[in-house]
Scaffold this motif. Structure first.
Motif, PDB file in Angstrom:
ATOM      1  N   PRO A 176      53.301  73.804 -23.926  1.00 17.22           N
ATOM      2  CA  PRO A 176      54.220  74.924 -24.151  1.00 17.22           C
ATOM      3  C   PRO A 176      53.753  76.230 -23.531  1.00 17.22           C
ATOM      4  CG  PRO A 176      54.007  73.620 -26.138  1.00 17.22           C
ATOM      5  CD  PRO A 176      52.988  73.081 -25.167  1.00 17.22           C
ATOM      6  N   ALA A 177      52.456  76.528 -23.616  1.00 22.36           N
ATOM      7  CA  ALA A 177      51.976  77.815 -23.110  1.00 22.36           C
ATOM      8  C   ALA A 177      52.230  77.949 -21.613  1.00 22.36           C
ATOM      9  CB  ALA A 177      50.488  77.975 -23.421  1.00 22.36           C
ATOM     10  N   TRP A 178      51.844  76.929 -20.841  1.00 23.38           N
ATOM     11  CA  TRP A 178      52.001  77.024 -19.397  1.00 23.38           C
ATOM     12  C   TRP A 178      53.457  76.848 -18.993  1.00 23.38           C
ATOM     13  CZ3 TRP A 178      51.669  73.140 -15.045  1.00 23.38           C
ATOM     14  CH2 TRP A 178      51.549  73.803 -13.808  1.00 23.38           C
ATOM     15  N   TYR A 179      54.123  75.890 -19.570  1.00 25.20           N
ATOM     16  CA  TYR A 179      55.534  75.653 -19.257  1.00 25.20           C
ATOM     17  C   TYR A 179      56.354  76.901 -19.552  1.00 25.20           C
ATOM     18  CZ  TYR A 179      60.123  73.353 -19.315  1.00 25.20           C
ATOM     19  OH  TYR A 179      61.410  73.000 -19.074  1.00 25.20           O
ATOM     20  N   ASN A 180      56.176  77.468 -20.727  1.00 26.11           N
ATOM     21  CA  ASN A 180      56.929  78.665 -21.092  1.00 26.11           C
ATOM     22  C   ASN A 180      56.571  79.853 -20.205  1.00 26.11           C
ATOM     23  OD1 ASN A 180      58.276  77.305 -23.093  1.00 26.11           O
ATOM     24  ND2 ASN A 180      56.875  77.926 -24.717  1.00 26.11           N
ATOM     25  N   VAL A 221      47.744  68.216 -18.093  1.00 28.82           N
ATOM     26  CA  VAL A 221      47.056  67.064 -18.663  1.00 28.82           C
ATOM     27  C   VAL A 221      46.627  67.430 -20.083  1.00 28.82           C
ATOM     28  CG1 VAL A 221      45.183  65.406 -18.356  1.00 28.82           C
ATOM     29  CG2 VAL A 221      46.201  66.522 -16.348  1.00 28.82           C
ATOM     30  N   PRO A 222      47.122  66.719 -21.098  1.00 26.32           N
ATOM     31  CA  PRO A 222      46.820  67.108 -22.484  1.00 26.32           C
ATOM     32  C   PRO A 222      45.338  67.263 -22.783  1.00 26.32           C
ATOM     33  CG  PRO A 222      48.559  65.482 -22.460  1.00 26.32           C
ATOM     34  CD  PRO A 222      48.086  65.616 -21.043  1.00 26.32           C
ATOM     35  N   ALA A 223      44.489  66.474 -22.136  1.00 25.42           N
ATOM     36  CA  ALA A 223      43.056  66.520 -22.429  1.00 25.42           C
ATOM     37  C   ALA A 223      42.317  67.573 -21.613  1.00 25.42           C
ATOM     38  CB  ALA A 223      42.427  65.144 -22.179  1.00 25.42           C
ATOM     39  N   TYR A 224      43.023  68.312 -20.739  1.00 27.94           N
ATOM     40  CA  TYR A 224      42.362  69.302 -19.884  1.00 27.94           C
ATOM     41  C   TYR A 224      42.843  70.690 -20.276  1.00 27.94           C
ATOM     42  CZ  TYR A 224      39.886  70.715 -15.613  1.00 27.94           C
ATOM     43  OH  TYR A 224      38.985  71.259 -14.720  1.00 27.94           O
ATOM     44  N   PRO A 225      41.944  71.659 -20.343  1.00 26.62           N
ATOM     45  CA  PRO A 225      42.308  72.955 -20.939  1.00 26.62           C
ATOM     46  C   PRO A 225      43.068  73.915 -20.037  1.00 26.62           C
ATOM     47  CG  PRO A 225      40.001  72.972 -20.304  1.00 26.62           C
ATOM     48  CD  PRO A 225      40.490  71.574 -20.061  1.00 26.62           C
ATOM     49  N   ARG A 226      43.395  73.508 -18.817  1.00 26.72           N
ATOM     50  CA  ARG A 226      44.090  74.410 -17.890  1.00 26.72           C
ATOM     51  C   ARG A 226      44.960  73.575 -16.963  1.00 26.72           C
ATOM     52  NH1 ARG A 226      38.869  73.911 -16.587  1.00 26.72           N
ATOM     53  NH2 ARG A 226      38.355  75.711 -17.856  1.00 26.72           N
ATOM     54  N   PRO A 227      45.927  74.203 -16.286  1.00 24.26           N
ATOM     55  CA  PRO A 227      46.705  73.461 -15.287  1.00 24.26           C
ATOM     56  C   PRO A 227      45.785  72.871 -14.224  1.00 24.26           C
ATOM     57  CG  PRO A 227      47.701  75.598 -15.719  1.00 24.26           C
ATOM     58  CD  PRO A 227      46.371  75.605 -16.402  1.00 24.26           C
ATOM     59  N   LEU A 228      46.168  71.708 -13.718  1.00 20.69           N
ATOM     60  CA  LEU A 228      45.353  71.003 -12.727  1.00 20.69           C
ATOM     61  C   LEU A 228      46.223  70.701 -11.510  1.00 20.69           C
ATOM     62  CD1 LEU A 228      42.480  69.831 -12.361  1.00 20.69           C
ATOM     63  CD2 LEU A 228      43.371  67.664 -13.254  1.00 20.69           C
ATOM     64  N   PHE A 229      45.799  71.196 -10.361  1.00 25.15           N
ATOM     65  CA  PHE A 229      46.555  71.014  -9.128  1.00 25.15           C
ATOM     66  C   PHE A 229      45.907  69.897  -8.305  1.00 25.15           C
ATOM     67  CE2 PHE A 229      47.044  75.320 -10.611  1.00 25.15           C
ATOM     68  CZ  PHE A 229      48.401  75.579 -10.441  1.00 25.15           C
ATOM     69  N   ILE A 230      46.701  68.921  -7.885  1.00 25.05           N
ATOM     70  CA  ILE A 230      46.193  67.786  -7.114  1.00 25.05           C
ATOM     71  C   ILE A 230      46.893  67.763  -5.761  1.00 25.05           C
ATOM     72  CG2 ILE A 230      46.021  65.271  -6.987  1.00 25.05           C
ATOM     73  CD1 ILE A 230      45.857  65.236 -10.023  1.00 25.05           C
ATOM     74  N   ALA A 247      60.547  72.646 -14.060  1.00 20.46           N
ATOM     75  CA  ALA A 247      59.292  73.367 -13.845  1.00 20.46           C
ATOM     76  C   ALA A 247      59.012  73.536 -12.361  1.00 20.46           C
ATOM     77  CB  ALA A 247      58.141  72.621 -14.519  1.00 20.46           C
ATOM     78  N   SER A 248      59.338  72.513 -11.562  1.00 22.38           N
ATOM     79  CA  SER A 248      59.146  72.604 -10.117  1.00 22.38           C
ATOM     80  C   SER A 248      60.037  73.684  -9.520  1.00 22.38           C
ATOM     81  CB  SER A 248      59.445  71.250  -9.471  1.00 22.38           C
ATOM     82  OG  SER A 248      58.626  70.222 -10.010  1.00 22.38           O
ATOM     83  N   CYS A 249      61.264  73.806 -10.020  1.00 23.78           N
ATOM     84  CA  CYS A 249      62.165  74.870  -9.553  1.00 23.78           C
ATOM     85  C   CYS A 249      61.604  76.246  -9.897  1.00 23.78           C
ATOM     86  CB  CYS A 249      63.543  74.693 -10.172  1.00 23.78           C
ATOM     87  SG  CYS A 249      64.481  73.291  -9.516  1.00 23.78           S
ATOM     88  N   ALA A 250      60.998  76.365 -11.072  1.00 23.58           N
ATOM     89  CA  ALA A 250      60.381  77.630 -11.453  1.00 23.58           C
ATOM     90  C   ALA A 250      59.266  78.003 -10.482  1.00 23.58           C
ATOM     91  CB  ALA A 250      59.849  77.544 -12.880  1.00 23.58           C
ATOM     92  N   ILE A 251      58.478  77.018 -10.083  1.00 23.47           N
ATOM     93  CA  ILE A 251      57.407  77.271  -9.128  1.00 23.47           C
ATOM     94  C   ILE A 251      57.984  77.727  -7.791  1.00 23.47           C
ATOM     95  CG2 ILE A 251      55.595  76.159  -7.763  1.00 23.47           C
ATOM     96  CD1 ILE A 251      54.972  74.432 -10.218  1.00 23.47           C
ATOM     97  N   ALA A 252      59.037  77.057  -7.322  1.00 20.91           N
ATOM     98  CA  ALA A 252      59.663  77.452  -6.059  1.00 20.91           C
ATOM     99  C   ALA A 252      60.173  78.885  -6.128  1.00 20.91           C
ATOM    100  CB  ALA A 252      60.808  76.492  -5.722  1.00 20.91           C
ATOM    101  N   ALA A 253      60.789  79.252  -7.245  1.00 19.09           N
ATOM    102  CA  ALA A 253      61.297  80.612  -7.397  1.00 19.09           C
ATOM    103  C   ALA A 253      60.168  81.634  -7.357  1.00 19.09           C
ATOM    104  CB  ALA A 253      62.074  80.731  -8.705  1.00 19.09           C
ATOM    105  N   LEU A 254      59.054  81.320  -8.000  1.00 20.47           N
ATOM    106  CA  LEU A 254      57.918  82.243  -8.020  1.00 20.47           C
ATOM    107  C   LEU A 254      57.286  82.374  -6.637  1.00 20.47           C
ATOM    108  CD1 LEU A 254      56.390  81.143 -11.439  1.00 20.47           C
ATOM    109  CD2 LEU A 254      57.449  83.356 -10.929  1.00 20.47           C
ATOM    110  N   ILE A 255      57.252  81.280  -5.881  1.00 25.14           N
ATOM    111  CA  ILE A 255      56.739  81.345  -4.509  1.00 25.14           C
ATOM    112  C   ILE A 255      57.585  82.290  -3.667  1.00 25.14           C
ATOM    113  CG2 ILE A 255      56.471  80.022  -2.379  1.00 25.14           C
ATOM    114  CD1 ILE A 255      55.725  77.599  -4.132  1.00 25.14           C
TER     115      ILE A 255
END
Length: 308
Positions: A7-11, A135-144, A294-302
């Motif tokens: 929720p924190a990152w998505y929101n 990733v629920p077990a990782y404390p921050r967004p993870l970019f691959i 969420a991907s659309c949100a990223i595109a808008a921010l870019i």
């Protein structure tokens, strides 16, 4: 299994993106429930102004099943998915749309139109894909990166792949992204090209050929994301155990890693293609509508970052 972004990152993504004007986006062949629903949900959230490009009969059948009023959206009727991809790229070239979104067609179909040397959307930067993963077990967004476009990237291509990912992470608020260059081991081995590339990429960063992030590698997956694993192997760096970005040696490794995190660790992934003239929302055909939103949100921010 978790089916939503944290929720924190998505929101945060949606909140930031909702504060900027909706972007005109061509949605390419959304002839499947999740593909169409993702575009419509993103429009309802004020993220995009969708232009739906698809065979009208197919599109209307999906819309009727989903109780979506197509009359509320712009639609271009085309005979098939190849035509949809070509039309979308032409609209992006002419500036009529500012981003593209992959619908239910295969990635190769869309990217063939994007990469066309005469009529496509190439720039001087290598085009690459980034999964922004929760990733629920990782404390921050993870970019691959790159798990979808470049099959066996060269060192020079990896330089652009790394820079694209750093630029994205910075756009999304990570001031100095920590970049782990992955291999099977954490030492340089002349028989393992991935370790040689990792070492070279780190030196390129030292020399200013890659900017804006902190690189380390080669690092194995465990000591890239686990401080305990890094400590147990005596690895001390600003990246080990704290990575924001994982750079994989090739597409196969990246694809398997991303899907393992999704299907075994409950991760949710937003997907974006970078390095083209416009951002391209590119998720798996099996991904949820929320991942597409969420991907659309990223595109808008870019796009917002480019003009500010």
């Amino acid at each position: 299994m978790n089916t939503q972004l944290h929720p924190a990152w998505y929101n945060q993504l949606l909140t930031h993106a909702s504060k900027i004007p909706a972007i005109p986006m061509a949605v390419v062949h959304p002839c499947e429930r999740q593909a169409l629903r993702g575009a419509i949900d993103a429009a309802a959230a004020g993220l995009i102004e969708p232009l739906l490009i698809a065979p009208l009969a197919k599109l209307r059948a999906i819309a009727d099943d989903e109780d979506i009023d197509l009359d509320a959206y712009r639609v271009i009727d085309v005979p098939h998915s190849h035509a949809a991809a070509a039309q979308a790229v032409e609209l992006a070239r002419s500036g009529q749309v500012k981003a593209l979104m992959k619908g239910s067609l295969h990635t190769d179909e869309l990217m063939a139109a994007v990469l066309n040397s005469q009529t496509g959307l190439r720039t001087e930067r290598r085009i690459s894909h980034v999964f922004a993963m929760d990733v629920p077990a990782y404390p921050r967004p993870l970019f691959i990166t790159d798990a979808a476009i470049n099959i066996e990237p060269t060192l020079d291509e990896k330089r652009d792949i790394v820079q694209n990912a750093i630029d994205l992470a910075k756009t999304l608020g990570i001031v100095q992204p920590k970049v782990a260059i992955l291999a099977a081991v954490e030492t340089v081995n002349s028989k393992m090209q991935s370790t040689l590339d990792a070492a070279a990429l780190c030196k390129m960063a030292d020399r200013g050929q890659i900017c804006g992030g902190t690189l380390d590698g080669p690092l194995a997956f465990d000591n890239a994301i686990s401080p305990e694993a890094a400590a147990s192997k005596g690895i001390h760096s600003a990246v080990a155990g704290l990575a924001d970005i994982l750079v994989v040696p090739n597409l196969e490794a990246g694809n398997m890693l991303a899907k393992q995190l999704q299907y075994l660790a409950g991760a949710q992934a937003a997907g974006i293609v970078l390095g083209a003239k416009v951002p391209i929302v590119l998720t798996s055909r099996a991904d949820s509508a929320s991942a597409r939103q969420a991907s659309c949100a990223i595109a808008a921010l870019i796009l917002h970052a480019k003009v500010n």
